[in-house]
Design a protein around this motif. Structure first.
Motif, PDB file in Angstrom:
ATOM      1  N   GLY A  82      -6.464  -3.193  20.716  1.00 17.18           N
ATOM      2  CA  GLY A  82      -7.314  -3.315  21.891  1.00 17.18           C
ATOM      3  C   GLY A  82      -8.753  -2.908  21.726  1.00 17.18           C
ATOM      4  N   LYS A  83      -9.209  -2.669  20.475  1.00 14.18           N
ATOM      5  CA  LYS A  83     -10.594  -2.276  20.203  1.00 14.18           C
ATOM      6  C   LYS A  83     -10.974  -0.978  20.918  1.00 14.18           C
ATOM      7  CE  LYS A  83     -13.780  -5.429  20.333  1.00 14.18           C
ATOM      8  NZ  LYS A  83     -14.634  -6.545  20.772  1.00 14.18           N
ATOM      9  N   ILE A  84      -9.978  -0.191  21.241  1.00 14.86           N
ATOM     10  CA  ILE A  84     -10.247   1.075  21.914  1.00 14.86           C
ATOM     11  C   ILE A  84     -10.259   2.218  20.911  1.00 14.86           C
ATOM     12  CG2 ILE A  84      -9.421   2.693  23.662  1.00 14.86           C
ATOM     13  CD1 ILE A  84      -8.139   0.329  25.088  1.00 14.86           C
ATOM     14  N   TYR A  85      -9.377   2.124  19.917  1.00 15.39           N
ATOM     15  CA  TYR A  85      -9.195   3.213  18.967  1.00 15.39           C
ATOM     16  C   TYR A  85      -9.720   2.824  17.586  1.00 15.39           C
ATOM     17  CZ  TYR A  85      -5.742   4.015  22.636  1.00 15.39           C
ATOM     18  OH  TYR A  85      -5.123   4.154  23.836  1.00 15.39           O
ATOM     19  N   ALA A  86     -10.253   3.814  16.890  1.00 14.26           N
ATOM     20  CA  ALA A  86     -10.595   3.594  15.490  1.00 14.26           C
ATOM     21  C   ALA A  86      -9.316   3.282  14.726  1.00 14.26           C
ATOM     22  CB  ALA A  86     -11.268   4.845  14.918  1.00 14.26           C
ATOM     23  N   HIS A  87      -9.418   2.403  13.732  1.00 14.49           N
ATOM     24  CA  HIS A  87      -8.226   1.973  12.998  1.00 14.49           C
ATOM     25  C   HIS A  87      -8.498   1.985  11.497  1.00 14.49           C
ATOM     26  CE1 HIS A  87      -4.322  -0.100  12.631  1.00 14.49           C
ATOM     27  NE2 HIS A  87      -4.870  -0.670  11.566  1.00 14.49           N
ATOM     28  N   THR A  88      -7.533   2.469  10.748  1.00 11.09           N
ATOM     29  CA  THR A  88      -7.628   2.499   9.292  1.00 11.09           C
ATOM     30  C   THR A  88      -6.472   1.712   8.698  1.00 11.09           C
ATOM     31  OG1 THR A  88      -8.710   4.663   9.260  1.00 11.09           O
ATOM     32  CG2 THR A  88      -7.621   3.961   7.239  1.00 11.09           C
ATOM     33  N   SER A  89      -6.802   0.804   7.781  1.00 15.83           N
ATOM     34  CA  SER A  89      -5.799   0.049   7.026  1.00 15.83           C
ATOM     35  C   SER A  89      -5.813   0.569   5.596  1.00 15.83           C
ATOM     36  CB  SER A  89      -6.112  -1.451   7.044  1.00 15.83           C
ATOM     37  OG  SER A  89      -6.124  -1.948   8.369  1.00 15.83           O
ATOM     38  N   TYR A  90      -4.642   0.940   5.083  1.00 19.12           N
ATOM     39  CA  TYR A  90      -4.575   1.590   3.782  1.00 19.12           C
ATOM     40  C   TYR A  90      -3.405   1.048   2.978  1.00 19.12           C
ATOM     41  CZ  TYR A  90      -4.232   5.470   0.374  1.00 19.12           C
ATOM     42  OH  TYR A  90      -4.158   6.231  -0.767  1.00 19.12           O
ATOM     43  N   SER A  91      -3.708   0.392   1.863  1.00 23.48           N
ATOM     44  CA  SER A  91      -2.677  -0.030   0.922  1.00 23.48           C
ATOM     45  C   SER A  91      -2.592   1.022  -0.173  1.00 23.48           C
ATOM     46  CB  SER A  91      -3.026  -1.395   0.318  1.00 23.48           C
ATOM     47  OG  SER A  91      -2.081  -1.760  -0.675  1.00 23.48           O
ATOM     48  N   ILE A  92      -1.555   1.836  -0.119  1.00 24.88           N
ATOM     49  CA  ILE A  92      -1.416   2.923  -1.093  1.00 24.88           C
ATOM     50  C   ILE A  92      -1.058   2.335  -2.454  1.00 24.88           C
ATOM     51  CG2 ILE A  92      -0.128   4.992  -1.720  1.00 24.88           C
ATOM     52  CD1 ILE A  92       0.232   5.601   1.195  1.00 24.88           C
ATOM     53  N   SER A  93      -1.841   2.688  -3.440  1.00 27.30           N
ATOM     54  CA  SER A  93      -1.571   2.212  -4.797  1.00 27.30           C
ATOM     55  C   SER A  93      -1.972   3.290  -5.779  1.00 27.30           C
ATOM     56  CB  SER A  93      -2.340   0.917  -5.086  1.00 27.30           C
ATOM     57  OG  SER A  93      -3.733   1.135  -5.001  1.00 27.30           O
ATOM     58  N   CYS A  94      -1.277   3.347  -6.886  1.00 26.34           N
ATOM     59  CA  CYS A  94      -1.581   4.317  -7.934  1.00 26.34           C
ATOM     60  C   CYS A  94      -1.155   3.720  -9.273  1.00 26.34           C
ATOM     61  CB  CYS A  94      -0.900   5.651  -7.689  1.00 26.34           C
ATOM     62  SG  CYS A  94       0.840   5.514  -7.200  1.00 26.34           S
ATOM     63  N   PRO A  95      -1.948   2.781  -9.800  1.00 32.70           N
ATOM     64  CA  PRO A  95      -1.583   2.142 -11.065  1.00 32.70           C
ATOM     65  C   PRO A  95      -1.391   3.127 -12.195  1.00 32.70           C
ATOM     66  CG  PRO A  95      -3.874   1.671 -10.451  1.00 32.70           C
ATOM     67  CD  PRO A  95      -3.220   2.290  -9.270  1.00 32.70           C
ATOM     68  N   ASP A  96      -2.157   4.211 -12.196  1.00 36.07           N
ATOM     69  CA  ASP A  96      -1.962   5.290 -13.151  1.00 36.07           C
ATOM     70  C   ASP A  96      -1.278   6.433 -12.421  1.00 36.07           C
ATOM     71  OD1 ASP A  96      -2.063   7.378 -14.928  1.00 36.07           O
ATOM     72  OD2 ASP A  96      -4.147   7.079 -15.502  1.00 36.07           O
ATOM     73  N   GLN A  97      -0.028   6.705 -12.797  1.00 37.21           N
ATOM     74  CA  GLN A  97       0.764   7.696 -12.070  1.00 37.21           C
ATOM     75  C   GLN A  97       0.145   9.090 -12.102  1.00 37.21           C
ATOM     76  OE1 GLN A  97       3.482   7.800 -10.218  1.00 37.21           O
ATOM     77  NE2 GLN A  97       4.217   5.708 -10.316  1.00 37.21           N
ATOM     78  N   GLU A  98      -0.732   9.339 -13.061  1.00 36.06           N
ATOM     79  CA  GLU A  98      -1.295  10.671 -13.176  1.00 36.06           C
ATOM     80  C   GLU A  98      -2.558  10.852 -12.332  1.00 36.06           C
ATOM     81  OE1 GLU A  98       0.383  12.976 -14.711  1.00 36.06           O
ATOM     82  OE2 GLU A  98       1.872  11.438 -15.175  1.00 36.06           O
ATOM     83  N   LYS A  99      -3.066   9.771 -11.710  1.00 37.25           N
ATOM     84  CA  LYS A  99      -4.303   9.848 -10.950  1.00 37.25           C
ATOM     85  C   LYS A  99      -4.109   9.278  -9.554  1.00 37.25           C
ATOM     86  CE  LYS A  99      -7.248   9.332 -15.046  1.00 37.25           C
ATOM     87  NZ  LYS A  99      -8.319   8.509 -15.683  1.00 37.25           N
TER      88      LYS A  99
END
Length: 442
Positions: free
Chosen positions: A267-284
């Motif tokens: 509804g364009k009322i709230y700030a929104h964050t889209s996040y695709s979690i990725s970690c190609p290097d498991q140590e970072k």
């Protein structure tokens, strides 16, 4: 050797002065810049210590004699040790091209890596206009400068940003500029990995264009603008504060961020964050994740909403999701969790970080210490896996969902329809943290 002899000459009762430079710098960092400079009179051990502080924080709003102190601090500091400088000030405090002098000295003489300049609105002079950055070409172009934050400035031309391939992080907050000027600024910074843009378009409206293959984190809050075109194929996190333009005039080309919910669906009322979690290097951890978590008070705020995609079979991704939810401030309006399916090893095979997935979910219980609540939760591409059921059960029983949980099965698992329906039925029978919680299969 000179420093060592001064340490040896210290009074035996002065145990603080015998501490290593690194520890003394941490002590100095807790003081105001005035107090830090004054320590130079304590003894020969302290004479040059403040000049080697890696971070200078100068809040001129609190200084009466800033015109004499600031040049002294910047000029006397030993630039080889200075990594970061933050300057807060009121616009009336800076006359006769003082800002240009700071920038030239810090970037091109001291070779600073991280620079923050914030021009605050003075509460006693509310009608003061933003400072116009009238700088020579290439002012921000230097191989040592990696991050730049400018706050509340009027940018009339992009020339000061010419050849800024050195910048990795750029924050432009409270900026007044024409859309064409901003587009030119961003085109001059092709190496950006983090970009924060809070702008008000000057002299009418315009189209903001962001094209960057390196961006990992993007925050947008734009006023008086006709439209936005964003092409960022490697973007992991897109956070929208507010966009004052029509939805049909906004184009996002972000292949990693394919969600059912977004800034407009809420509804364009709230700030929104889209996040695709990725970690190609498991140590970072990802660059975007590190930046967002370092500024969680700004980007994970109360009553905002979030869409996040995660592979619950990947323990590193689960840990990153845990960090996000644990850092969230206050109640979230809406949370969408899209379950990714990756070709991960079986549950009995050891993961790259030394634990089996079974041990991770059954022994560690990864979300047991998170105090988090959302009014509405969407579970998208639900397949009924053990990890998904464990995650949904935690949300339900621990009172993490206040009003509604909507479970949307994946179309690719149509053959498991009865099994998924059975899993949802079992979830409905669980004791609820909120008795009025409604669990719906969408």
């Amino acid at each position: 050797m000179k420093r060592q002899s001064s340490v040896d000459a210290i009074n035996a009762n002065d145990q603080i002065s015998r501490l290593p430079d690194e520890v003394l710098h941490k002590i100095l960092s807790k003081l105001s810049i005035q107090e830090a400079v004054r320590t130079s009179v304590l003894s020969c051990r302290w004479v040059d210590l403040w000049k080697e502080m890696p971070h200078l924080f100068l809040d001129l709003r609190k200084l009466a004699k800033f015109r004499t102190l600031l040049p002294h601090v910047i000029n006397d500091h030993r630039g080889g040790h200075l990594e970061r400088c933050t300057i807060y000030y009121y616009s009336y405090q800076c006359k006769n091209r003082m800002v240009e002098a700071w920038i030239r000295s810090l970037i091109h003489v001291k070779h600073i890596k991280h620079l923050t300049l914030i021009n605050y609105l003075c509460p006693f002079r509310p009608n003061t206009k933003p400072v116009t950055l009238d700088l020579p070409p290439n002012s921000f172009s230097h191989p040592y400068l990696k991050s730049l934050h400018l706050g509340r400035y009027h940018i009339k031309t992009p020339l000061s940003f010419n050849n800024c391939g050195n910048l990795m992080n750029l924050e432009l907050t409270g900026i007044l500029a024409e859309a064409g000027v901003l587009n030119a600024v961003l085109m001059s910074c092709p190496s950006l990995e983090v970009l924060v843009v809070v702008i008000n378009c000057d002299k009418g409206r315009g189209l903001l264009k962001i094209e960057n293959r390196n961006l990992k984190f993007l925050y947008l809050s734009c006023y008086k603008i006709d439209g936005i075109e964003v092409s960022t194929p490697n973007l992991d996190i897109l956070s929208i504060g507010s966009l004052w333009c029509e939805r049909e005039n906004v184009v996002f080309e972000n292949p990693r961020l394919q969600f059912h919910r977004n800034y407009w669906t809420t509804g364009k009322i709230y700030a929104h964050t889209s996040y695709s979690i990725s970690c190609p290097d498991q140590e970072k951890k990802s660059i975007g994740h590190e930046f967002m978590m370092s500024r969680s008070q700004e980007f994970l705020s109360e009553f905002s909403s979030m869409s996040v995609s995660v592979d619950l079979a990947n323990t590193k991704q689960v840990e990153m999701l845990h960090e996000v939810l644990a850092a969230w401030r206050g109640e979230m309006e809406e949370l969408e969790v899209l379950f990714k399916k990756c070709n991960a090893p079986s549950a009995e095979v050891e993961t790259s970080i030394g634990r089996t997935k079974k041990q991770f979910w059954e022994v560690k219980k990864p979300f047991s210490d998170v105090n988090f609540t959302a009014y509405t939760v969407w579970l998208s591409d639900f397949s009924g896996s053990k990890q998904e059921i464990a995650f949904a059960s935690w949300l339900i029983t621990q009172g993490m969902v206040i009003k509604t949980m909507l479970i949307k099965p994946s179309s690719s698992f149509s053959s498991k329809k009865l099994e998924i329906e059975g899993a949802v039925a079992n979830l409905k029978e669980l004791p609820k943290g909120y008795s009025e919680l409604d669990i719906i299969m969408a």
